[in-house]
Design an enzyme around this catalytic site. Structure first.
Site, PDB file in Angstrom:
ATOM      1  N   GLU A 210       6.374   4.020   5.129  1.00 37.01           N
ATOM      2  CA  GLU A 210       6.804   4.919   6.041  1.00 37.01           C
ATOM      3  C   GLU A 210       7.901   6.087   6.049  1.00 37.01           C
ATOM      4  OE1 GLU A 210       5.852   2.320   6.786  1.00 37.01           O
ATOM      5  OE2 GLU A 210       7.162   1.219   9.213  1.00 37.01           O
ATOM      6  N   ASN A 211       9.168   5.895   4.330  1.00 39.10           N
ATOM      7  CA  ASN A 211      10.179   6.567   4.891  1.00 39.10           C
ATOM      8  C   ASN A 211      10.111   7.628   6.325  1.00 39.10           C
ATOM      9  OD1 ASN A 211      11.105   3.557   2.912  1.00 39.10           O
ATOM     10  ND2 ASN A 211       9.790   5.467   1.278  1.00 39.10           N
TER      11      ASN A 211
ATOM     12  N   HIS B 287       2.844   6.995  11.325  1.00 38.84           N
ATOM     13  CA  HIS B 287       4.522   5.891  12.146  1.00 38.84           C
ATOM     14  C   HIS B 287       5.524   7.116  12.055  1.00 38.84           C
ATOM     15  CE1 HIS B 287       3.296   1.399  11.026  1.00 38.84           C
ATOM     16  NE2 HIS B 287       3.254   1.812   9.615  1.00 38.84           N
TER      17      HIS B 287
ATOM     18  N   GLY C 296       0.580  -1.386  -0.156  1.00 38.78           N
ATOM     19  CA  GLY C 296      -0.126  -0.313   0.022  1.00 38.78           C
ATOM     20  C   GLY C 296       0.784   1.385   0.127  1.00 38.78           C
TER      21      GLY C 296
ATOM     22  N   HIS D 169      -2.373   6.486   8.067  1.00 38.49           N
ATOM     23  CA  HIS D 169      -1.675   5.015   8.950  1.00 38.49           C
ATOM     24  C   HIS D 169      -0.031   6.051   8.275  1.00 38.49           C
ATOM     25  CE1 HIS D 169      -0.804   1.258   9.029  1.00 38.49           C
ATOM     26  NE2 HIS D 169       0.431   1.283   8.618  1.00 38.49           N
ATOM     27  N   GLU D 170       0.829   6.283   7.102  1.00 39.79           N
ATOM     28  CA  GLU D 170       2.189   6.580   7.342  1.00 39.79           C
ATOM     29  C   GLU D 170       2.765   7.430   7.671  1.00 39.79           C
ATOM     30  OE1 GLU D 170       2.730   3.361   5.887  1.00 39.79           O
ATOM     31  OE2 GLU D 170       1.636   2.748   4.532  1.00 39.79           O
TER      32      GLU D 170
HETATM   33  N1  ARG Z   1       5.818  -1.100   6.873  1.00 42.37           N
HETATM   34  C1  ARG Z   1       4.538  -0.383   5.731  1.00 42.37           C
HETATM   35  C2  ARG Z   1       2.880  -0.206   6.147  1.00 42.37           C
HETATM   36  O1  ARG Z   1       2.704  -0.571   6.764  1.00 42.37           O
HETATM   37  C3  ARG Z   1       4.250  -2.005   5.200  1.00 42.37           C
HETATM   38  C4  ARG Z   1       5.427  -2.126   4.154  1.00 42.37           C
HETATM   39  C5  ARG Z   1       5.032  -3.588   4.014  1.00 42.37           C
HETATM   40  N2  ARG Z   1       6.745  -4.187   3.282  1.00 42.37           N
HETATM   41  C6  ARG Z   1       6.558  -5.023   2.937  1.00 42.37           C
HETATM   42  N3  ARG Z   1       7.590  -6.222   2.288  1.00 42.37           N
HETATM   43  N4  ARG Z   1       5.328  -6.102   3.152  1.00 42.37           N
HETATM   44  O2  ARG Z   1       2.575   0.933   5.815  1.00 42.37           O
HETATM   45 ZN    ZN Z   2       1.796   0.437   8.667  1.00 43.58          ZN
END
Ligand code: ARG
Ligand code: ZN
Length: 939
Positions: A294-295, A331, A291, A327-328
């Site tokens: 969140e870098n 994070h 989706g 959501h992001e």
């Molecule tokens: N951290 C991301 C989020 O929840 C999702 C990353 C998923 N990465 C993966 N390789 N499946 O917003």
């Molecule tokens: Zn996430």
């Protein structure tokens, strides 16, 4: 770490078995990276990456081990404190690891040292990276995805979340014309032309906050953007917000930008959390495995979760974009400032952040009841299914082969339920105290789920030891209840008992209210009972007469609730009419529908006259004079096939689909004129607003309700007259609506219509027009391929969903009822042939995850057709998975999930599903990702 794996062709030595990693094996790093600077020289077909790592001593004994995927990296040079290192002496490369013995770091004197500078230079080829992990090319732009283990496909590094380092300087150099925009994490500190190399330019970014490598990101491309500024309220910091996409999509970025601003305000208001950099950038890319990501300071988003205008996006798309942007953004604190010590702790950031985005969306929608219904629907349809199958795991898993397989609805959605239970047990203020202490203790570090629990417990002087069992218990617990009214003592006794996979009882909050059995008046308002023993009885004294309990209000725990009343259906009908808890009122109605559908499927009628109860509840809901249209709509929608399937030991998807369809038809027939009248009333109300697409809760709810009614009306197609009437009605709506929500709902009805020439002509004309009007818009064409809007949760009892579909789930659920949708979702007998033909369509490709999901995953979610007799659907899927595994293992393993729950189908179906799994398991080479899913499936 993967012994297999690899960049494009996933080549493997045939003898290596993928390694399983265990939570209990965690060891801190003996040496770690304290800070890092990098230089990316991007050239067509060849990018060089220089890294300078400052190595500092860590904890305990051992060598320095850097991760680096052998198939992705070519090491060009390596030096320590300026001295070139010699392979086999100063360093060793084996599989995907580069080891520098501690004797080399310690040097001759065997002394402790403050720091060493390790420089490496590698070459990578983003252009051929079809795994979409690491640095890759999407269309004409370069971008990265590093979570969970993509950074090791960019450079050698301790690629694990407990190595938090400051990325001091990240310099990106590329062609100035082709890639005018160069982005990195943090703040931009320098940019300009490259001296002596006309046509090239560079930008240097610096991120002051220590972060793990999975949050690293760069982007280079020809991008358009929209921007604004936001001033944080606690400390008045001015932040530049900017959302980027390919230039042709810039007009669709406004909603994402507005959502970002709302998220920032919400986090300040609710949790006192403020943004911490001068810029916040979001980039939309069309080839993306999940989706969004969140870098730090530079989120990357799937275009499907960024771009929106009324002509191309449905209401649910809009809602979903807002929630994912939230959501992001959230994070940044729950994930980035405080991150995970190891990947087993993933729910620490994901469960918590999903909980936060759910609350945010509930506030933005102005209805927590609607939001709760949607979220619980998603949980039951997907997470319960996952937890009942071979991929079942606790929210904190104990082992994995490929971490990417554990971005699951269990970690995300059930994880959010566990956070919600803290909130329920500790109250709003207590939960906030716990959050405050969590940040106070752990800001800037990488921690565990236990640390979170301790912060919650300590801030509230609560003992949460038993509650901690939720982190290690897989499967869905069952709570049974038994009631007794003691007339003489005027006391109501409620006995609760629990069963789960845990040896010891869980700590389960059960929210209960009591209604007067005659008047329906609430006599005891919601009270949270804490079930901590195997069986416990709770007394409610001082009552005036008999009561009916409303149990598990608001779905206060992720469990299955089982009653023991002889008169269950009467009770449900009563609660469906009178319960003051909006969620439970809805839930009781769902139980009635389910009961009727099961009876229909089994060809039996109970004595309690379920049909009458259902009719009565439906009629009452339809007649409600309310402008809470969404609640009304959800009350009219029958439960999804996938959530009902969870209540059956052996599922016959074809029979279940038919039974549900039959019940729908009988309701539609019985209330035809009322439904039609309501539909027309809503249509004129919409016309009177001049056709403008408004996105407030009332307008969205009105469209939702009207489309649910349309679907009921279009379910009647037994006779030529009915087919004519239904297709005309749907065609009318298709032609007269401007917005995507209504057009798509109409198309979804049309696409399952067949028979007379005029009916077929309407269907085909609508499909053609939809396709033409898309004018190549990829996201609209995805909709054309699938009719995804409707589906996954309706039909997919067992497709093992990916992270993207977690977000997609929200949107499918909003259209639960429109279960016959476009093409892949069609309900006509030739659907598999259609899908096969679409695979040959010039616009279909296995390399774009969105496109692939929109046809293939959606088809495998179309249970009645995917599971059609003969097993052709399974074979088709098996072949696609085999092809896709060569390109993108994350995607192929997700698709493989649709085959693994063969045990719950008839012997014949099970055997053909298993045969496909076996074929995949025997395939050489096979990716780690797919290997893990199919081997679990075969066990
Ligand atoms: N951290 C991301 C989020 O929840 C999702 C990353 C998923 N990465 C993966 N390789 N499946 O917003
Ligand atoms: Zn996430």
């Amino acid at each position: 770490m993967a012994l297999r794996g690899g960049s494009d062709a996933v080549a493997v030595a045939e003898t290596t078995t993928p390694r399983e990693i265990f939570r209990s094996d965690y060891r801190p790093l003996p040496y770690r990276v304290g800070s890092v600077s990098m230089n990316f020289d991007i050239r067509d077909g060849k990018t060089t990456v220089e890294s300078e790592l400052t190595i500092v001593p860590g904890v305990g004994e051992g060598d320095l081990v850097l991760d680096g995927e052998a198939d992705a990296l070519t090491l060009l040079s390596i030096s320590l404190d300026g001295k070139t290192m010699i392979e086999g002496v100063d360093y060793f490369v084996e599989g995907d690891a580069l080891t520098i013995p501690s004797r080399v770091l310690l040097g001759n004197e065997n002394d402790d040292f403050a720091s060493r500078k390790l420089r490496t230079m590698v070459e990578i080829v983003p252009e051929t990276n079809t795994q979409l992990s690491g640095l890759y090319k999407s269309g004409k732009m370069y971008c990265t995805q590093c979570e969970a283990m993509g950074f090791r496909r960019i450079t050698y590094y301790p690629d694990r979340p407990d190595n938090m380092a400051v990325f001091e300087r990240v310099r990106i150099e590329a062609d100035a014309d082709l890639y005018p925009v160069l982005l990195g994490n943090g703040n931009k500190v320098e940019c300009g032309k490259v001296e002596g190399d006309e046509g090239r330019h560079y930008a240097t970014w610096s991120d002051p906050y220590p972060k793990p490598s999975y949050l690293f990101c760069i982007v280079a491309g020809n991008l358009g953007s929209v921007s604004s500024t936001y001033t944080t309220r606690p400390s008045g910091r001015e932040v530049r917000l900017e959302v980027y996409s390919e230039p042709e999509n810039v007009s669709k970025l406004g909603h994402a930008l507005a959502s970002l601003r709302k998220s920032m305000m919400w986090d300040e208001d609710e949790f006192g959390l403020e943004y911490d950099l001068d810029v916040y950038n979001i980039v939309a890319v069309s080839d993306f495995n999940m989706g969004a990501m969140e870098n730090k300071g530079l989120n990357v988003f799937n275009t499907a979760l960024t771009l929106a205008d009324p002509r191309s996006a449905t209401d649910s798309d809009y809602e979903r974009i807002e929630s994912v942007v939230g959501h992001e953004y959230f994070h940044n604190w729950t994930g980035n400032r405080v991150t995970c010590r190891d990947w087993f702790q993933l729910t620490l950031k994901e469960g918590l952040t999903v909980y936060r985005d759910q609350e945010f969306s509930g506030d933005m929608m102005n209805s927590h009841a609607v939001k709760r219904i949607e979220d619980v629907n998603a949980l039951r349809a997907r997470q319960f299914a996952e937890d009942a199958g071979p991929m079942s795991h606790p929210i904190r898993p104990e082992s994995y082969i490929s971490m990417d397989n554990f971005y699951t609805s269990t970690v995300y959605s059930k994880g959010a339920e566990v956070i919600r239970m803290y909130r329920t047990l500790l109250g709003k203020d207590g939960f906030r105290r716990g959050m405050d202490l969590y940040f106070e203790r752990h800001d800037g570090s990488a921690v565990t789920c236990d640390d979170f629990l301790s912060a919650m417990a300590d801030a509230n002087r609560a003992d949460l030891t038993q509650f901690g069992l939720w982190y290690s218990t897989s499967g869905t617990p069952t709570v049974k209840y038994f009631t007794k009214y003691d007339e003489s003592a005027k006391t109501f006794h409620l006995t609760l008992s629990q069963e789960s996979n845990s040896d010891k009882p869980l700590h389960i909050p059960v929210a209960v209210g009591l209604l007067d059995k005659v008047s329906g008046r609430e006599v005891v308002p919601t009270k949270v009972l804490e079930l901590k023993e195997k069986e416990q009885t709770f007394d409610f004294p001082g009552l005036d007469g008999e009561v009916l309990p409303s149990i598990l209000r608001g779905f206060s725990a992720p469990v299955k609730l089982v009653g023991s009343s002889a008169d269950e259906e009467k009770d449900w009908a009563f609660l469906a009419a009178y319960d003051s808890d909006g969620y439970n009122r809805w839930e009781s109605g769902q139980k009635l529908y389910t009961s009727l559908i099961f009876q229909t499927m089994r060809g039996v009628q109970s004595e309690s006259n379920t049909m009458e109860h259902v009719y009565e509840a439906f009629q009452r809901t339809l007649a409600l004079d309310t402008d809470d249209y969404s609640i009304q709509a959800y009350g009219l929608i029958m439960p999804s096939e996938s959530s009902m399937a969870e209540e059956l030991d052996v599922v016959d998807p074809v029979a279940l689909h038919k039974a549900r369809g039959d019940v729908k038809k009988s309701i539609a027939r019985k209330f035809h004129s009322e439904i039609r009248a309501k539909y027309d009333e809503l249509t004129s109300a919409m016309k009177s607003t001049g056709g403008e697409i408004k996105l407030d809760a009332t307008s969205i709810g009105r469209r939702r309700l009207r489309n649910v009614l349309l679907d009921y009306l279009c379910s009647l197609k037994e006779t030529p007259e009915e087919r004519e009437a239904a297709s005309e009605l749907a065609m009318n709506q298709f032609q007269s609506s401007f917005g995507m929500t209504d057009r798509y709902a109409a198309l979804s009805c049309l696409v399952s219509m067949g028979g007379e020439e005029s009916v077929v002509a309407r269907r085909d004309a609508a499909l053609q027009k939809f396709y033409n009007d898309a004018e190549g818009d990829a996201l609209v064409i995805d909709k054309w391929f699938s009719g995804k809007e409707a589906v996954l949760n309706v039909f997919c009892p067992d497709a093992y969903f990916d992270h993207l579909t977690y977000f997609f789930a929200l949107r499918y659920l909003n259209h639960l009822e429109m279960c016959t949708a476009v093409q892949a979702m069609s309900d006509l007998p030739d659907v598999l042939d259609k899908v096969k033909a679409l695979v040959e369509h010039p616009e279909f490709t296995l390399t774009n995850p969105n496109r692939c999901r929109s046809l293939i995953s959606v088809f495998s979610g179309n249970a009645a057709h995917f599971h059609a007799d003969g097993g052709e659907g399974y074979k088709f899927l098996g072949e696609i998975i085999a092809k896709s595994d060569k390109l993108n293992p994350q995607l192929s393993s997700r698709m493989g999930g649709a085959l693994i729950r063969w045990k719950r189908y008839s012997e014949e179906r099970g055997a053909s599903m298993k045969a496909e799994l076996q074929k995949l398991a025997d395939m050489k080479p096979i990716s780690n990702d797919l290997f893990e899913v199919v081997s679990r499936g075969l066990k």
